[in-house]
Design a protein around this motif. Structure first.
Motif, PDB file in Angstrom:
ATOM      1  N   MET A  90       0.696  -1.182  -0.180  1.00  0.00           N
ATOM      2  CA  MET A  90      -0.027   0.014  -0.042  1.00  0.00           C
ATOM      3  C   MET A  90       0.810   1.290   0.112  1.00  0.00           C
ATOM      4  SD  MET A  90      -2.937  -1.399  -0.298  1.00  0.00           S
ATOM      5  CE  MET A  90      -4.056   0.040  -0.288  1.00  0.00           C
ATOM      6  N   GLN A  91       2.018   1.118   0.051  1.00  0.00           N
ATOM      7  CA  GLN A  91       2.937   2.251   0.105  1.00  0.00           C
ATOM      8  C   GLN A  91       4.198   2.184  -0.987  1.00  0.00           C
ATOM      9  OE1 GLN A  91       4.246   3.313   4.012  1.00  0.00           O
ATOM     10  NE2 GLN A  91       6.264   4.111   3.148  1.00  0.00           N
ATOM     11  N   GLU A  92       4.249   3.471  -1.623  1.00  0.00           N
ATOM     12  CA  GLU A  92       5.336   3.516  -2.849  1.00  0.00           C
ATOM     13  C   GLU A  92       6.707   3.041  -2.303  1.00  0.00           C
ATOM     14  OE1 GLU A  92       6.679   3.353  -6.361  1.00  0.00           O
ATOM     15  OE2 GLU A  92       4.276   3.587  -6.012  1.00  0.00           O
ATOM     16  N   ASN A  93       7.732   2.428  -3.193  1.00  0.00           N
ATOM     17  CA  ASN A  93       8.819   2.254  -2.660  1.00  0.00           C
ATOM     18  C   ASN A  93       9.111   1.336  -1.223  1.00  0.00           C
ATOM     19  OD1 ASN A  93      11.667   2.385  -3.439  1.00  0.00           O
ATOM     20  ND2 ASN A  93      12.072   4.198  -2.236  1.00  0.00           N
ATOM     21  N   THR A  94       8.155   0.556  -0.955  1.00  0.00           N
ATOM     22  CA  THR A  94       8.221  -0.264   0.098  1.00  0.00           C
ATOM     23  C   THR A  94       9.605  -1.363   0.269  1.00  0.00           C
ATOM     24  OG1 THR A  94       5.832   0.012   0.619  1.00  0.00           O
ATOM     25  CG2 THR A  94       7.014  -2.084   1.295  1.00  0.00           C
ATOM     26  N   ALA A  95      10.226  -1.349   1.340  1.00  0.00           N
ATOM     27  CA  ALA A  95      11.159  -2.233   1.523  1.00  0.00           C
ATOM     28  C   ALA A  95      10.886  -3.572   1.985  1.00  0.00           C
ATOM     29  CB  ALA A  95      12.232  -1.541   2.402  1.00  0.00           C
ATOM     30  N   LEU A  96      11.210  -4.731   1.204  1.00  0.00           N
ATOM     31  CA  LEU A  96      10.944  -5.946   1.524  1.00  0.00           C
ATOM     32  C   LEU A  96      12.293  -6.587   2.023  1.00  0.00           C
ATOM     33  CD1 LEU A  96       8.978  -7.330  -1.394  1.00  0.00           C
ATOM     34  CD2 LEU A  96       8.097  -6.217   0.880  1.00  0.00           C
ATOM     35  N   ARG A  97      12.398  -6.783   3.216  1.00  0.00           N
ATOM     36  CA  ARG A  97      13.695  -7.257   4.003  1.00  0.00           C
ATOM     37  C   ARG A  97      14.039  -8.429   4.233  1.00  0.00           C
ATOM     38  NH1 ARG A  97      15.790  -2.772   6.316  1.00  0.00           N
ATOM     39  NH2 ARG A  97      14.585  -0.909   5.908  1.00  0.00           N
ATOM     40  N   GLY A  98      15.110  -8.961   4.605  1.00  0.00           N
ATOM     41  CA  GLY A  98      15.763 -10.355   4.705  1.00  0.00           C
ATOM     42  C   GLY A  98      15.197 -10.893   6.251  1.00  0.00           C
ATOM     43  N   GLY A  99      14.579 -10.320   6.893  1.00  0.00           N
ATOM     44  CA  GLY A  99      13.986 -10.481   8.286  1.00  0.00           C
ATOM     45  C   GLY A  99      13.082  -9.579   8.684  1.00  0.00           C
ATOM     46  N   PRO A 100      12.273  -9.937   9.684  1.00  0.00           N
ATOM     47  CA  PRO A 100      11.232  -9.270  10.525  1.00  0.00           C
ATOM     48  C   PRO A 100      11.742  -7.844  11.247  1.00  0.00           C
ATOM     49  CG  PRO A 100      11.457 -11.132  11.639  1.00  0.00           C
ATOM     50  CD  PRO A 100      12.470 -11.328  10.613  1.00  0.00           C
ATOM     51  N   GLY A 101      12.132  -6.890  10.675  1.00  0.00           N
ATOM     52  CA  GLY A 101      12.778  -5.817  11.288  1.00  0.00           C
ATOM     53  C   GLY A 101      13.491  -5.119  10.472  1.00  0.00           C
ATOM     54  N   THR A 102      13.514  -3.524  10.819  1.00  0.00           N
ATOM     55  CA  THR A 102      14.401  -2.718  10.145  1.00  0.00           C
ATOM     56  C   THR A 102      15.725  -2.816   9.813  1.00  0.00           C
ATOM     57  OG1 THR A 102      14.030  -1.119  11.665  1.00  0.00           O
ATOM     58  CG2 THR A 102      12.303  -0.927  10.051  1.00  0.00           C
ATOM     59  N   ASN A 103      16.211  -3.690  11.066  1.00  0.00           N
ATOM     60  CA  ASN A 103      17.752  -3.777  11.109  1.00  0.00           C
ATOM     61  C   ASN A 103      18.252  -4.839   9.940  1.00  0.00           C
ATOM     62  OD1 ASN A 103      16.309  -5.861  12.524  1.00  0.00           O
ATOM     63  ND2 ASN A 103      17.762  -6.180  13.947  1.00  0.00           N
ATOM     64  N   TYR A 104      17.213  -5.505   9.508  1.00  0.00           N
ATOM     65  CA  TYR A 104      17.408  -6.546   8.194  1.00  0.00           C
ATOM     66  C   TYR A 104      17.648  -5.831   7.166  1.00  0.00           C
ATOM     67  CZ  TYR A 104      16.187 -10.159  11.449  1.00  0.00           C
ATOM     68  OH  TYR A 104      16.171 -11.102  12.554  1.00  0.00           O
ATOM     69  N   GLU A 105      18.681  -6.586   6.013  1.00  0.00           N
ATOM     70  CA  GLU A 105      19.148  -5.790   4.796  1.00  0.00           C
ATOM     71  C   GLU A 105      17.765  -5.954   4.127  1.00  0.00           C
ATOM     72  OE1 GLU A 105      21.262  -8.099   1.898  1.00  0.00           O
ATOM     73  OE2 GLU A 105      20.961  -9.797   2.976  1.00  0.00           O
ATOM     74  N   VAL A 106      17.720  -4.801   3.060  1.00  0.00           N
ATOM     75  CA  VAL A 106      16.811  -4.613   2.185  1.00  0.00           C
ATOM     76  C   VAL A 106      16.761  -5.577   0.962  1.00  0.00           C
ATOM     77  CG1 VAL A 106      15.402  -2.955   0.574  1.00  0.00           C
ATOM     78  CG2 VAL A 106      15.925  -2.333   2.823  1.00  0.00           C
ATOM     79  N   ILE A 107      16.075  -6.326   0.608  1.00  0.00           N
ATOM     80  CA  ILE A 107      16.157  -7.346  -0.500  1.00  0.00           C
ATOM     81  C   ILE A 107      15.877  -6.674  -1.779  1.00  0.00           C
ATOM     82  CG2 ILE A 107      15.325  -9.419  -1.445  1.00  0.00           C
ATOM     83  CD1 ILE A 107      15.154 -10.585   1.376  1.00  0.00           C
ATOM     84  N   VAL A 108      14.697  -5.920  -1.778  1.00  0.00           N
ATOM     85  CA  VAL A 108      14.110  -5.348  -2.795  1.00  0.00           C
ATOM     86  C   VAL A 108      12.982  -4.287  -2.464  1.00  0.00           C
ATOM     87  CG1 VAL A 108      12.232  -6.832  -3.333  1.00  0.00           C
ATOM     88  CG2 VAL A 108      13.118  -5.591  -5.272  1.00  0.00           C
ATOM     89  N   ARG A 109      13.092  -3.209  -3.333  1.00  0.00           N
ATOM     90  CA  ARG A 109      11.901  -2.081  -3.006  1.00  0.00           C
ATOM     91  C   ARG A 109      10.899  -2.327  -4.180  1.00  0.00           C
ATOM     92  NH1 ARG A 109      12.750   1.630   0.736  1.00  0.00           N
ATOM     93  NH2 ARG A 109      14.734   1.834   1.568  1.00  0.00           N
ATOM     94  N   VAL A 110       9.530  -2.457  -3.807  1.00  0.00           N
ATOM     95  CA  VAL A 110       8.570  -2.429  -4.630  1.00  0.00           C
ATOM     96  C   VAL A 110       7.302  -1.366  -4.647  1.00  0.00           C
ATOM     97  CG1 VAL A 110       8.706  -5.096  -4.252  1.00  0.00           C
ATOM     98  CG2 VAL A 110       7.165  -3.789  -2.869  1.00  0.00           C
ATOM     99  N   THR A 111       6.649  -1.382  -5.773  1.00  0.00           N
ATOM    100  CA  THR A 111       5.638  -0.286  -5.869  1.00  0.00           C
ATOM    101  C   THR A 111       4.494  -0.684  -5.131  1.00  0.00           C
ATOM    102  OG1 THR A 111       4.839  -1.394  -7.798  1.00  0.00           O
ATOM    103  CG2 THR A 111       6.728   0.171  -7.960  1.00  0.00           C
ATOM    104  N   VAL A 112       3.355   0.271  -5.175  1.00  0.00           N
ATOM    105  CA  VAL A 112       1.947   0.096  -4.835  1.00  0.00           C
ATOM    106  C   VAL A 112       1.271  -0.766  -5.536  1.00  0.00           C
ATOM    107  CG1 VAL A 112      -0.062   1.277  -4.337  1.00  0.00           C
ATOM    108  CG2 VAL A 112       2.039   2.427  -3.809  1.00  0.00           C
ATOM    109  N   ASN A 113       0.347  -1.628  -4.961  1.00  0.00           N
ATOM    110  CA  ASN A 113      -0.382  -2.809  -5.491  1.00  0.00           C
ATOM    111  C   ASN A 113       0.464  -3.966  -5.779  1.00  0.00           C
ATOM    112  OD1 ASN A 113      -2.656  -1.226  -5.172  1.00  0.00           O
ATOM    113  ND2 ASN A 113      -2.262  -0.189  -7.116  1.00  0.00           N
ATOM    114  N   ALA A 114       1.742  -3.964  -5.290  1.00  0.00           N
ATOM    115  CA  ALA A 114       2.464  -5.400  -5.834  1.00  0.00           C
ATOM    116  C   ALA A 114       1.677  -6.335  -4.887  1.00  0.00           C
ATOM    117  CB  ALA A 114       3.690  -5.191  -5.573  1.00  0.00           C
ATOM    118  N   SER A 115       1.563  -7.880  -5.228  1.00  0.00           N
ATOM    119  CA  SER A 115       0.986  -8.580  -4.632  1.00  0.00           C
ATOM    120  C   SER A 115       1.708  -9.922  -4.328  1.00  0.00           C
ATOM    121  CB  SER A 115      -0.529  -8.853  -4.965  1.00  0.00           C
ATOM    122  OG  SER A 115      -1.194  -9.877  -4.010  1.00  0.00           O
TER     123      SER A 115
END
Length: 168
Positions: A90-115
């Protein structure tokens, strides 16, 4: 400064900190991942839904097309095992991470409506994260506050294993 000005300033600072924890300060270039479709069938037994999915398996994006297709088929199978639950960003440029927390590395950033198909959940309240499977079969984690669960009342199994936090 008046008391009202101080309260508004404090609220803006808190809001800025919350938004910054959503994945601000990117260290990689933005990457767009096309959305996946939810599987047509949602039939799954409780036994299958509770089966843990390995989180340490990493699939590179430089694989032959046949293997990529097999990974996409496997990802669809995982979604069926979790009862067909997906999430939508639901948010533009959302960070998908390697673990459940902001201290994990960003794997990819995705756009709104990605499912993506949901595999498991971890945490609760403001610290709830969903483990998902990307199209290439890679496991990633999305913060619950920037996605919508489909269906909204879905019961998602708790993650059996969580990657260890990165060293500080």
């Amino acid at each position: 400064m008046t008391a009202r000005t101080l309260v508004i300033t404090a609220a803006l600072i808190v809001l800025s900190l919350i938004l910054a924890s959503c994945g601000g300060g990117a260290t990689s270039t933005p990457t767009s991942v096309p959305p996946t479709e939810a599987p047509a069938t949602q039939a799954a037994t409780e036994e299958v839904a509770a089966t843990p999915v390995p989180t340490d398996e990493v699939v590179t994006t430089e694989e032959p097309a046949a293997e990529a297709t097999a990974d996409a088929t496997e990802a669809a199978g995982i979604a069926e095992a979790a009862g067909g639950v997906t999430l939508t960003v639901m948010q533009e440029n959302t960070a998908l991470r390697g673990g459940p927390g902001t201290n994990y590395e960003v794997i990819v950033r995705v756009t709104v409506n990605a499912s993506y198909p949901v595999v498991a959940t971890y945490g609760e309240g403001r610290n709830q994260w969903y483990q998902i499977t990307l199209e290439d079969g890679t496991s990633a984690w999305a913060w619950a506050r920037v996605v919508t669960l489909n269906p909204a009342d879905a019961v998602v199994p708790v993650a059996a294993e969580v990657p260890p936090p990165p060293a500080s």
